[in-house]
Motif scaffolding. Structure first.
Motif, PDB file in Angstrom:
ATOM      1  N   GLN A  89      31.212  40.651  51.654  1.00  0.00           N
ATOM      2  CA  GLN A  89      30.515  39.904  52.697  1.00  0.00           C
ATOM      3  C   GLN A  89      30.960  38.452  52.658  1.00  0.00           C
ATOM      4  OE1 GLN A  89      26.240  39.337  52.300  1.00  0.00           O
ATOM      5  NE2 GLN A  89      25.957  39.410  54.516  1.00  0.00           N
ATOM      6  N   TYR A  90      31.423  37.963  53.793  1.00  0.00           N
ATOM      7  CA  TYR A  90      31.727  36.547  53.956  1.00  0.00           C
ATOM      8  C   TYR A  90      30.504  35.859  54.547  1.00  0.00           C
ATOM      9  CZ  TYR A  90      36.399  38.052  52.861  1.00  0.00           C
ATOM     10  OH  TYR A  90      37.477  38.588  52.215  1.00  0.00           O
ATOM     11  N   PRO A  91      30.384  34.539  54.374  1.00  0.00           N
ATOM     12  CA  PRO A  91      29.160  33.833  54.806  1.00  0.00           C
ATOM     13  C   PRO A  91      28.785  34.119  56.251  1.00  0.00           C
ATOM     14  CG  PRO A  91      30.524  32.399  53.467  1.00  0.00           C
ATOM     15  CD  PRO A  91      31.330  33.644  53.700  1.00  0.00           C
ATOM     16  N   ARG A 113      28.115  36.765  57.802  1.00  0.00           N
ATOM     17  CA  ARG A 113      28.751  37.924  58.415  1.00  0.00           C
ATOM     18  C   ARG A 113      28.114  39.200  57.885  1.00  0.00           C
ATOM     19  NH1 ARG A 113      33.960  36.415  60.114  1.00  0.00           N
ATOM     20  NH2 ARG A 113      34.052  38.480  61.109  1.00  0.00           N
ATOM     21  N   SER A 127      41.419  33.608  49.217  1.00  0.00           N
ATOM     22  CA  SER A 127      40.717  34.235  50.340  1.00  0.00           C
ATOM     23  C   SER A 127      39.845  35.412  49.916  1.00  0.00           C
ATOM     24  CB  SER A 127      41.719  34.707  51.399  1.00  0.00           C
ATOM     25  OG  SER A 127      42.651  35.601  50.828  1.00  0.00           O
ATOM     26  N   ASP A 128      39.943  35.849  48.656  1.00  0.00           N
ATOM     27  CA  ASP A 128      39.065  36.899  48.142  1.00  0.00           C
ATOM     28  C   ASP A 128      37.678  36.358  47.792  1.00  0.00           C
ATOM     29  OD1 ASP A 128      41.778  38.438  46.297  1.00  0.00           O
ATOM     30  OD2 ASP A 128      41.026  38.887  48.317  1.00  0.00           O
ATOM     31  N   SER A 129      37.523  35.065  47.795  1.00  0.00           N
ATOM     32  CA  SER A 129      36.225  34.458  47.465  1.00  0.00           C
ATOM     33  C   SER A 129      35.188  34.911  48.480  1.00  0.00           C
ATOM     34  CB  SER A 129      36.341  32.932  47.465  1.00  0.00           C
ATOM     35  OG  SER A 129      37.246  32.475  46.490  1.00  0.00           O
ATOM     36  N   ALA A 130      34.153  35.561  47.990  1.00  0.00           N
ATOM     37  CA  ALA A 130      33.135  36.150  48.868  1.00  0.00           C
ATOM     38  C   ALA A 130      32.064  36.778  47.990  1.00  0.00           C
ATOM     39  CB  ALA A 130      33.749  37.203  49.792  1.00  0.00           C
ATOM     40  N   TYR A 134      30.288  40.284  46.842  1.00  0.00           N
ATOM     41  CA  TYR A 134      30.666  41.683  46.732  1.00  0.00           C
ATOM     42  C   TYR A 134      29.457  42.524  46.336  1.00  0.00           C
ATOM     43  CZ  TYR A 134      35.472  40.230  47.183  1.00  0.00           C
ATOM     44  OH  TYR A 134      36.634  39.708  47.678  1.00  0.00           O
ATOM     45  N   LYS A 182      28.964  37.062  43.339  1.00  0.00           N
ATOM     46  CA  LYS A 182      29.759  36.068  44.058  1.00  0.00           C
ATOM     47  C   LYS A 182      31.067  35.844  43.325  1.00  0.00           C
ATOM     48  CE  LYS A 182      29.532  31.476  46.095  1.00  0.00           C
ATOM     49  NZ  LYS A 182      28.744  30.215  46.204  1.00  0.00           N
TER      50      LYS A 182
END
Lengths: 115, 111
Positions: A38-40, A42, A84-87, A89, A110
């Motif tokens: 999940q991205y912020p 979203r 870009s994998d920062s999100a 999970y 996170k």
């Protein structure tokens, strides 16, 4: 009782290093296991799943996960992390014997990937 | 492929006002549908799920309700919002043994 545990609130890793996000589960029947990202602000995006077959499952964006029945684990891995994998999970499970309509989610981990 | 639409994307409502959030599904029929609430960007709380038209299972007793008037429509409602109803609301669907697919979510702020 069915449950999913993600023991780490946060995982920090440097870009290019391997990453692991941990997940353990508890179900009464055969587990159907899932990972989401999940991205912020979203919705959750599906990454991969294990239902049956090979214990090593490959999914989207280079992620993979290994089902370990004896340890009741389904850890998410990636050989080389990207910023870009920062999100956030999430690991999830469906119980093949219990109420199959329900998904049980972990509390989320996170992932921070630093350049 | 299956797609879930949710609207509105953001909503600011006063305490005591009513609520109606709508979720519609494309690309599949007879899905199971779910409403989740996510607080502070963390864990998901299952609120309701539905296995068919008019069939609703409630997971958490509260002042929210859900309805499924059509196969591909799932509605979350409240007669009077509380401050504690603030959060990020996600609609999801699934079919058979497959994974859930999620909508984009609605950010609800109750003031």
């Amino acid at each position: 009782a069915q449950s999913v545990a993600q023991p780490e609130d946060q995982v920090n890793v440097a870009e290019g290093n391997p990453l692991t996000v941990k997940c353990t589960y508890s179900v009464s029947g055969n587990p159907y296991l899932f990972w989401y990202v999940q991205y912020p602000n979203r919705g959750l995006q599906f990454l991969l799943k294990y239902i049956t077959g090979d214990n090593l499952v490959k999914g989207s964006y280079g992620f993979e996960a290994e089902f370990n029945k004896s340890q009741t684990s389904f850890h998410l891995k990636k050989p080389s992390a990207l910023v870009s994998d920062s999100a956030l999970y999430f690991c999830a499970v469906r119980d093949g014997r219990g109420n199959f309509n329900k998904f049980y989610f972990g509390s989320g981990t996170k992932l921070n990937v630093k350049p | 492929s299956q797609t879930i639409h949710q609207w509105p994307a953001t909503l600011v409502q006063p305490v005591g006002s009513p609520l109606s959030l709508e979720c519609t599904v494309e690309g599949t029929s007879n899905p199971n549908l779910y409403w989740y609430r996510q607080a502070a960007g963390r864990g998901l709380q299952l609120l309701f799920y539905s296995v068919g038209i008019g069939q609703i299972s409630s997971e958490v007793p509260q002042n929210l309700s859900a309805s499924r008037p059509q196969d591909r429509q799932f509605i979350l409602s409240s007669k009077k919002l509380l401050l504690s109803d603030s959060g990020f609301y996600l609609c999801a669907g699934t079919q058979g043994r497959n994974e859930q697919f999620f909508g984009p979510g609605t950010r609800l702020t109750v003031l």
